[in-house]
Design a protein around this motif. Structure first.
Motif, PDB file in Angstrom:
ATOM      1  N   ARG A 103       1.018  -1.214  -0.089  1.00 20.28           N
ATOM      2  CA  ARG A 103      -0.027   0.077   0.025  1.00 20.28           C
ATOM      3  C   ARG A 103       0.887   1.227  -0.109  1.00 20.28           C
ATOM      4  NH1 ARG A 103      -2.817   1.317   4.166  1.00 20.28           N
ATOM      5  NH2 ARG A 103      -2.051   0.014   5.614  1.00 20.28           N
ATOM      6  N   SER A 105       0.788   5.603   0.219  1.00 22.16           N
ATOM      7  CA  SER A 105       0.036   6.879   0.303  1.00 22.16           C
ATOM      8  C   SER A 105       0.678   7.972  -0.059  1.00 22.16           C
ATOM      9  CB  SER A 105      -0.575   6.951   1.864  1.00 22.16           C
ATOM     10  OG  SER A 105      -1.073   7.989   2.108  1.00 22.16           O
ATOM     11  N   ASP A 199      -3.434   5.123  -2.401  1.00 28.54           N
ATOM     12  CA  ASP A 199      -4.605   5.699  -2.060  1.00 28.54           C
ATOM     13  C   ASP A 199      -5.410   6.761  -2.883  1.00 28.54           C
ATOM     14  OD1 ASP A 199      -2.618   7.705  -1.692  1.00 28.54           O
ATOM     15  OD2 ASP A 199      -2.841   8.129   0.490  1.00 28.54           O
ATOM     16  N   LEU A 232      -9.171   9.727   3.244  1.00 29.91           N
ATOM     17  CA  LEU A 232      -7.775   9.172   2.660  1.00 29.91           C
ATOM     18  C   LEU A 232      -6.888  10.434   2.833  1.00 29.91           C
ATOM     19  CD1 LEU A 232      -9.166   7.010  -0.091  1.00 29.91           C
ATOM     20  CD2 LEU A 232      -8.444   6.368   2.144  1.00 29.91           C
ATOM     21  N   ARG A 234      -4.555  12.885   4.552  1.00 28.10           N
ATOM     22  CA  ARG A 234      -3.961  13.063   6.103  1.00 28.10           C
ATOM     23  C   ARG A 234      -2.845  13.726   6.265  1.00 28.10           C
ATOM     24  NH1 ARG A 234      -0.145  10.075   5.872  1.00 28.10           N
ATOM     25  NH2 ARG A 234       0.268   8.789   4.104  1.00 28.10           N
TER      26      ARG A 234
END
Length: 356
Positions: A103, A105, A199, A232, A234
């Motif tokens: 993953r 981000s 993301d 999502l 942040r």
């Protein structure tokens, strides 16, 4: 600052066979003990060979030797000795690695996880290379695009892009396949489809689903999906990452977040959830006090909630800030919203512009 001042393609022919093998292993990221085991040498002998390599090519340190190994052509991204046997990586129907995923981000400081564990992505330039691949997920990014996007006018003297990609491949890979997450072809580099979840892609998918839900007559579901998309984001976008690409993407992603928040607020107003929309628009307006569409939406939400005086106060405050900080008058859209509220006819241009 570049680690070596080499300006033409270097040659490894000045080295003996064993020193070339040591340089190749160093370029592949092996430690002295791993090189010793792979080449059946003592660690002292490996250290001696490395010292002679540094002197021969006028290199400053081990990092410069890694770059030089790539420049010499001794190492190519994803190639070279491994410290353990390579095992097969299971592939899904889409060609991506099945099972565990990485993953990534980008909707905040750059982060990556594998199996839920955070990964060390290296120094900021290397992180910026990964960010560029993640921001362009789904397509190949050329080496020149990476150089321009990450280094801009401060182009490195040495061919550092393959070095950064090689290290990222080692960090991100699933199993022992170096191509499991980042693959390379003659055009450049890209994230393997299905191997990494970004993301940004998830956010855009949620926004698309929200639009479909609204068109299907379910604004409540559209609001819920927008809330998930906004969740999502942040923290500071691409915090501290260098380069023109990161700078442009900070602006673009910030504008995208504002647009999604406006769309959510418009649908909240449609549902009669004035208090929710007003509270969220107050926060958004505080973050972006010169954004006139946000100010217009806040005025509209306040008016719909029976707070005409507060709506007019938002116009006055925005008017002053535009004049003081930018030296401009309010836009036609903001003035029109103000006139409609004065006339007792809210729900005008501010709301309409946000849903487009």
């Amino acid at each position: 600052m570049p680690t070596t001042a080499t300006t033409s393609r270097p040659s490894a022919m000045a080295l003996g066979p064993q020193e070339r093998a040591v340089l190749r292993a160093v370029g592949c990221g092996l430690r002295d003990d791993e090189i010793a085991a792979a080449l059946a040498l003592s660690e002292d002998a490996v250290a001696g060979h490395l010292a002679r390599i540094l002197v021969t090519f006028g290199l400053r340190d081990r990092a410069a030797a890694i770059v030089h190994a790539f420049d010499c052509g001794l190492v190519a991204p994803g190639r070279g000795p491994r410290t353990r046997p390579a095992g097969p990586v299971r592939r899904g129907a889409d060609g991506g690695a099945a099972g565990a995923k990485v993953r990534i981000s980008v909707l905040g400081p750059l982060r990556a996880w594998r199996d839920g564990r955070p990964l060390d992505l290296g120094h900021l330039r290397q992180q910026a290379v990964l960010a560029a691949l993640a921001l362009h997920a789904g397509r190949t990014v050329s080496r020149q695009e990476l150089l321009d996007g990450v280094w801009g006018a401060e182009q490195p003297v040495t061919n550092v892009v393959p070095v950064h990609v090689y290290r990222l491949r080692k960090t991100l890979r699933l199993g022992d396949d170096p191509d499991s997450v980042i693959e390379h072809d003659r055009c450049g580099y890209r994230l393997v489809p299905g191997a990494a979840e970004v993301d940004l892609t998830c956010m855009e998918d949620l926004v698309t689903e929200a639009g479909a839900a609204h068109r299907a007559g379910d604004p409540a579901e559209a609001v819920r999906l927008c809330a998930r998309a906004l969740g999502l984001f942040r923290g500071e976008l691409l915090a501290a990452l260098p380069g023109p690409l990161a700078e442009l993407e900070r602006l673009r992603l910030s504008e995208r977040r504002i647009a999604v928040a406006q769309r959510k607020a418009a649908w909240q107003l449609e549902l009669g959830r004035h208090a929710e929309a007003t509270a969220e628009l107050f926060v958004l307006s505080a973050e972006h006090p010169l954004n006139e569409p946000v100010a217009a939406m806040l005025m509209d939400a306040l008016y719909r909630g029976g707070r005409q005086a507060d709506a007019l106060a938002v116009f006055d405050r925005t008017h002053r800030r535009l004049a003081d900080e930018l030296g401009v008058a309010p836009s036609r859209m903001l003035r029109r919203t103000h006139q409609l509220i004065l006339a007792g006819d809210g729900g005008g241009p501010g709301r309409t512009a946000a849903v487009r």
